[in-house]
Scaffold this active site. Structure first.
Site, PDB file in Angstrom:
ATOM      1  N   GLY A  88       0.814  -1.213   0.000  1.00 47.72           N
ATOM      2  CA  GLY A  88       0.000   0.000   0.000  1.00 47.72           C
ATOM      3  C   GLY A  88       0.843   1.256   0.000  1.00 47.72           C
ATOM      4  N   GLY A  94       3.687   7.669   3.786  1.00 46.44           N
ATOM      5  CA  GLY A  94       4.745   6.773   3.348  1.00 46.44           C
ATOM      6  C   GLY A  94       4.204   5.472   2.779  1.00 46.44           C
ATOM      7  N   ASP A 129     -10.623  11.235  10.352  1.00 49.58           N
ATOM      8  CA  ASP A 129     -10.575  10.690   8.982  1.00 49.58           C
ATOM      9  C   ASP A 129     -11.234   9.312   8.930  1.00 49.58           C
ATOM     10  OD1 ASP A 129     -10.051  10.915   6.308  1.00 49.58           O
ATOM     11  OD2 ASP A 129      -7.982  10.226   6.423  1.00 49.58           O
TER      12      ASP A 129
END
Length: 523
Positions: free
Chosen positions: A302, A307, A394
């Site tokens: 991913g 990062g 989020d």
């Protein structure tokens, strides 16, 4: 020591500027003398990057033409004509007003153009307000032919045309039922900053050149005596080259030294923090440990905003946390470029992979219901179960990971904020989250205070997506009606007891579960 070195390097920069100022000989442009002077257009006086009147096109950006008509100055931006009210070359600021609204909010022809500026030419100011002009609005079933004006309001019912116009930030409240005040606000205009060639022109003028625009290369240029255009500055003397090179070399060496000192101090502060928080942090691994776990970062699974994500294998024990919050197993810190967080591996990946698939690949409603319940338990733990309240900011399907048994775990705390458990509101800078899931108060403080309830809103939006509301499958409705907004459509069907007609609902138990989830998302 660091502070003294920093001031010393700054002194060297100032010294270089003084040497350049006095050593570079005058080189006034012989190619285009007109570009070196300010020009007058109506009541406006300006220079680069504008042109017009007796100032030729090569002296300014092609799209920044000032049209002079008597005492009025106008210009066109993105197909909209503006009256130029003032121009400040020192701050690179224009005050402009839309020409079509100078005589009030009811022009002879209502345009559907919002006020849009080319972001390559202008900086859209973040501190001005917005005036929304609504035309032909349907409110409570009745169409109003008159215009409606509102401050900082994007929509009002169903309107045939909505035009958004920036206004000055000094306007706090107005009685917009009085259209004479609306006209006054529109005539004042709003401020924009241009950003075309600002730095290049400063360099050019420091070398006594005249700033202009090269139409063949489509870029800012510097006109100099006995030199062709295309360069950013006029050529300095050989002595100046030597001085400039020497100063730059000294400043570069000082800056490199200062960076190393600052990085060393930063590493020392981090190490001290880790040492002081020894009882609270997870296990620390070396960089070689991380490299060995991931087989030299061979399996990338991913990419996140902070990062790359790699899969690896641990040989020692694991730490425990809440069953619905992803488990932080450890970390690695070795300077600025070698940092890692180590989490447990979730074999079924993220929730979004399952709710965006076709009907045949969707999870069963019972499984979706258990996932929704687990996420709620995880949020309750973050908001009430910890000694310090954690606001995630989020919550969305992409940040919900599923293990081999489809047990959900909340992940990705990159935007999270810590606060006291008894705080009813928190202060944050800017907007956090993902469009489509952000609570209105996080997007604009005009709607209220930011709190843990902002996560609850995002949770509701996510549950509606899990239930298929936002996909709109099997629903055939007209885009011209208010039912085109799916939450309204679903609410009306629930209100009269109709079936929801959602994907995968094939038995009575599914219908009951889907209703619970949809009601929860609407709440």
């Amino acid at each position: 020591m660091v502070s003294k070195l920093h001031h010393y390097s700054s002194f060297l920069v100032y010294l270089a500027c003084l040497i350049i100022l006095f050593e570079i000989p005058p080189c006034l442009s012989s190619l285009d003398t007109a570009c070196n002077n300010q020009f007058k257009c109506g009541t406006i006086t300006g220079g680069f990057p504008f042109w017009g009147n007796d100032r030729p096109e090569g002296c300014g950006h092609p799209t920044l033409l000032l049209n002079c008509s008597g005492s009025n100055t106008t210009m066109e931006i993105m197909n909209i004509k503006y009256r130029v009210l003032s121009l400040n070359s020192g701050t690179q600021t224009l005050r402009i007003a839309r020409e079509d609204y100078l005589n009030g909010p009811c022009p002879s022809e209502v345009w559907s153009y919002n006020t849009t500026l080319d972001d390559e030419l202008f900086d859209n100011g973040s501190d001005y307000r917005y005036l929304s002009l609504h035309y032909g609005c349907t409110i409570d079933g009745t169409t109003n032919k008159d215009a409606y004006a509102a401050l900082d309001e994007i929509n009002r019912g169903l309107c045939s045309v909505i035009v958004v116009v920036p206004i000055l930030p000094i306007v706090t409240s107005q009685d917009f039922t009085n259209f004479s005040k609306v006209e006054e606000v529109l005539r004042r205009g709003f401020d924009v900053k241009w950003k075309v060639g600002n730095e290049e022109c400063k360099e050019c003028m420091r070398s006594n050149g005249a700033c202009g625009y090269d139409l063949s290369s489509n870029q800012t240029t510097c006109y100099c005596k006995d030199q062709s255009s295309g360069s950013r500055t006029c050529s300095p003397s050989v002595f100046s080259f030597v001085v400039i090179f020497t100063i730059i070399a000294i400043v570069f060496i000082c800056e490199m030294f200062l960076r190393k000192v600052r990085q060393r101090e930063n590493d020392e502060h981090v190490e001290e923090f880790i040492k002081n928080q020894d009882l609270l942090v997870s296990k620390r691994y070396t960089y070689s440990d991380v490299k060995k776990m991931t087989k030299a970062f061979a399996n990338k699974i991913g990419q996140g905003g902070y990062g790359v994500v790699y899969q690896g294998r641990l040989e020692d024990g694991r730490l425990t946390s809440h069953v619905n919050v992803v488990n932080l197993l450890g970390f690695s810190y070795h300077g600025k470029k070698k940092r890692a967080l180590i989490y447990e591996f979730m074999s079924n990946g993220s929730l979004d992979k399952f709710i965006y698939k076709g009907p045949s690949d969707r999870l069963e409603w019972k499984t979706l219901y258990e996932i929704a319940t687990g996420i709620a338990r995880g949020l309750e733990y973050l908001h009430r179960g910890c000694s310090t309240r954690i606001l995630h900011f989020d919550i969305k399907p992409h940040n919900i990971l599923l293990d081999e048994n489809f047990c959900p775990k909340i992940s990705d705390f990159g935007l999270a904020k810590l606060c006291k458990r008894d705080d009813s509101a928190v202060s944050i800078i800017g907007t956090r989250g993902t469009i489509g899931y952000i609570a209105t108060e996080v997007f604009s403080r005009n709607f209220g205070n930011v709190s843990h309830k902002s996560d609850v809103y995002s949770y509701g939006m996510m549950i509606s997506e899990m239930g298929g509301i936002r996909k709109g499958t099997d629903v055939r409705i007209s885009d011209t009606t208010s039912e085109a907004y799916f939450p309204h459509y679903i609410y009306k069907r629930l209100e009269v007891g109709k079936e929801l007609r959602l994907d995968g609902v094939i038995k009575e138990e599914d219908e009951e579960i889907s209703r619970k989830m949809i009601l929860l998302s609407l709440w």
